[in-house]
Design an enzyme around this catalytic site. Structure first.
Site, PDB file in Angstrom:
ATOM      1  N   ARG A 242      24.829  -1.411 -86.598  1.00 27.24           N
ATOM      2  CA  ARG A 242      25.562  -0.223 -87.039  1.00 27.24           C
ATOM      3  C   ARG A 242      24.983   0.250 -88.374  1.00 27.24           C
ATOM      4  NH1 ARG A 242      29.328  -3.802 -84.939  1.00 27.24           N
ATOM      5  NH2 ARG A 242      30.423  -3.028 -83.088  1.00 27.24           N
ATOM      6  N   LYS A 269      32.513  -4.821 -87.693  1.00 25.84           N
ATOM      7  CA  LYS A 269      33.640  -4.088 -87.111  1.00 25.84           C
ATOM      8  C   LYS A 269      34.628  -5.031 -86.442  1.00 25.84           C
ATOM      9  CE  LYS A 269      34.678  -0.332 -83.866  1.00 25.84           C
ATOM     10  NZ  LYS A 269      34.095   0.665 -82.938  1.00 25.84           N
ATOM     11  N   HIS A 332      23.611   6.280 -85.652  1.00 25.37           N
ATOM     12  CA  HIS A 332      24.353   5.402 -84.740  1.00 25.37           C
ATOM     13  C   HIS A 332      23.752   5.439 -83.343  1.00 25.37           C
ATOM     14  CE1 HIS A 332      27.811   3.255 -83.102  1.00 25.37           C
ATOM     15  NE2 HIS A 332      28.234   3.085 -84.321  1.00 25.37           N
ATOM     16  N   ARG A 335      21.751   2.589 -81.374  1.00 27.50           N
ATOM     17  CA  ARG A 335      22.453   1.551 -80.597  1.00 27.50           C
ATOM     18  C   ARG A 335      22.504   1.949 -79.120  1.00 27.50           C
ATOM     19  NH1 ARG A 335      25.327  -2.170 -83.111  1.00 27.50           N
ATOM     20  NH2 ARG A 335      27.209  -2.084 -81.798  1.00 27.50           N
ATOM     21  N   HIS A 359      29.271  -6.600 -79.707  1.00 23.33           N
ATOM     22  CA  HIS A 359      30.473  -6.228 -78.982  1.00 23.33           C
ATOM     23  C   HIS A 359      31.234  -7.490 -78.610  1.00 23.33           C
ATOM     24  CE1 HIS A 359      28.596  -2.154 -77.588  1.00 23.33           C
ATOM     25  NE2 HIS A 359      29.016  -2.130 -78.844  1.00 23.33           N
ATOM     26  N   TYR A 369      32.722 -15.687 -77.719  1.00 22.45           N
ATOM     27  CA  TYR A 369      31.573 -16.525 -78.067  1.00 22.45           C
ATOM     28  C   TYR A 369      31.381 -16.535 -79.578  1.00 22.45           C
ATOM     29  CZ  TYR A 369      29.931 -16.785 -73.211  1.00 22.45           C
ATOM     30  OH  TYR A 369      29.811 -17.028 -71.881  1.00 22.45           O
TER      31      TYR A 369
END
Length: 403
Positions: A242, A269, A332, A335, A359, A369
């Site tokens: 990001r 985030k 952005h 991504r 994510h 994870y």
């Protein structure tokens, strides 16, 4: 004989002593060289006591007599005026600590370790500018959903729809903190669901067609701006983090020998620590940049002061100067570019791509994870991605010639 306004105004201390002038019913004026003081003598439960009514001229004769009457009324009801005054003062102090402003500041202080410094400043600014002027002085226990709504609707009226939603969410966090410490029973912002205009679903513009990506990469490679901006621009497609994570990168987070960038959860985030394997091309860019900024905190410091990182508009400004409008490519958008091509062209594993995009990815048991999940596989994927970008930019023939 009762006192008069003229006498109270003109009377002066006669020498270093104290003079007492009675007004009746237990009240009198003490005159000292330092000033004039209202006092009230009374008995409560057989004990002689004295209450202070303030100083003249801050408290006039009429105001002092009013306070005397209030004290006599309390005595008639079996209440000690001095004790009542102390309790009222304590209640006032408690209310002062329970205003929305006080609770918001306490919440900000308690949770600041969970946010980056720049984010902390932004959150404080949003509340200070948009909420505290309207409900900051209200006791948080008395604030209704409509009070919060009126505050955030001012943002909505200016067209700042996304900011209005963000500020409402911040108010909700303050209320939930107040619930946690037992100050209020519930978060009143929960009643505002659907009360604001929905946020427009704007997707970040991105170039995802390989032929167009090649043109973009060649333009980036030829960019001749400031070295900090140039380095950040070249790393954007390679690492596809990001934009805020890239510009706030710190040298202490980067291990060039291990070719890893470990971003703390406070900057992410999803609030989870994240590992970015560095392909050889990214490591080379950082090694070239290190002599210029390695002595400071930030990898990409502001050109005005090294105490702050690069501006959030820098990468987008570079893209605009290269001729890519905001409807074509954004910072952005790197991504989305990586997500699309890694999946559809390079056919990389989707779970590895999602991990690298930071994510939320969960195992078969529904557990998230950790940051090192599939790190060796992601390291190989990141190198394949960087090599593919080189192929797009210069072509296979030239790469083989260089090799």
């Amino acid at each position: 004989m009762a006192l008069t306004d003229t006498f109270v105004r003109q009377v002066k201390a006669a020498g270093p002593g104290i003079q007492k002038y009675r007004d009746g019913e237990g009240m009198y004026l003490l005159v000292k060289p330092a000033g004039k003081y209202w006092r009230f003598d009374y008995r409560f439960n057989g004990t002689r006591k004295t209450a202070a009514f303030g100083t003249y001229p801050d408290v006039s004769l009429a105001k002092a007599r009013q306070r005397r009457q209030e004290a006599r009324t309390l005595l008639a009801d079996g209440i000690d005026p001095s004790a009542a005054k102390r309790e009222k003062k304590q209640e006032s102090l408690l209310l002062g600590r329970q205003t929305f402003s006080a609770v918001a500041n306490e919440w900000l202080e308690k949770t600041k370790s969970q946010r980056a410094v720049s984010t902390q400043e932004k959150v404080h600014g949003w509340l200070s500018r948009n909420v505290l002027p309207h409900i900051g002085n209200m006791p948080i226990t008395q604030i209704k959903p409509r009070d919060v709504l009126l505050a955030v609707q001012r943002l909505e009226a200016r067209g700042a729809i996304e900011s209005a939603h963000r500020v409402k969410q911040l108010c909700g966090q303050v209320f939930r903190y107040a619930v946690a410490i037992g100050m209020v029973e519930r978060d009143v912002t929960a009643d505002l669901k659907g009360a604001l205009v929905a946020i427009p679903q704007n997707h970040f513009a991105a170039i995802t067609e390989p032929g167009e990506v090649a043109k973009l990469l060649r333009a980036i490679h030829g960019y001749a701006g400031h070295p900090y901006a140039t380095s950040a621009l070249k790393l954007s497609p390679l690492l596809f983090v990001r934009p805020g994570e890239l510009r706030s990168a710190e040298w202490r987070e980067i291990d060039l020998a291990a070719a890893e960038w470990r971003i703390p959860g406070t900057k992410m985030k999803m609030k989870n620590d994240h590992v970015v394997p560095l392909p050889s091309q990214a490591t080379a860019i950082l090694e070239n940049l290190h002599p210029m900024t390695g002595h400071g905190k930030y990898v990409f410091p502001s050109i005005r002061t090294e105490d702050r990182c690069m501006s959030e508009n820098t990468i987008n400004a570079c893209l605009r100067s290269l001729g890519f409008s905001k409807d074509v490519m954004t910072a952005h958008g790197f991504r989305a570019m990586a997500r699309t091509i890694l999946d559809e062209v390079l056919e990389e594993r989707v779970d590895l791509i999602e991990h690298q995009l930071a994510h939320a990815v969960k195992d078969t048991n529904g557990r998230a994870y950790n940051r090192t999940a599939h790190l060796p596989a992601r390291r190989l994927m990141m190198q394949r991605w960087a090599d593919y970008l080189d192929t797009l930019r210069v072509g296979d023939d030239e790469l083989q010639l260089r090799a």
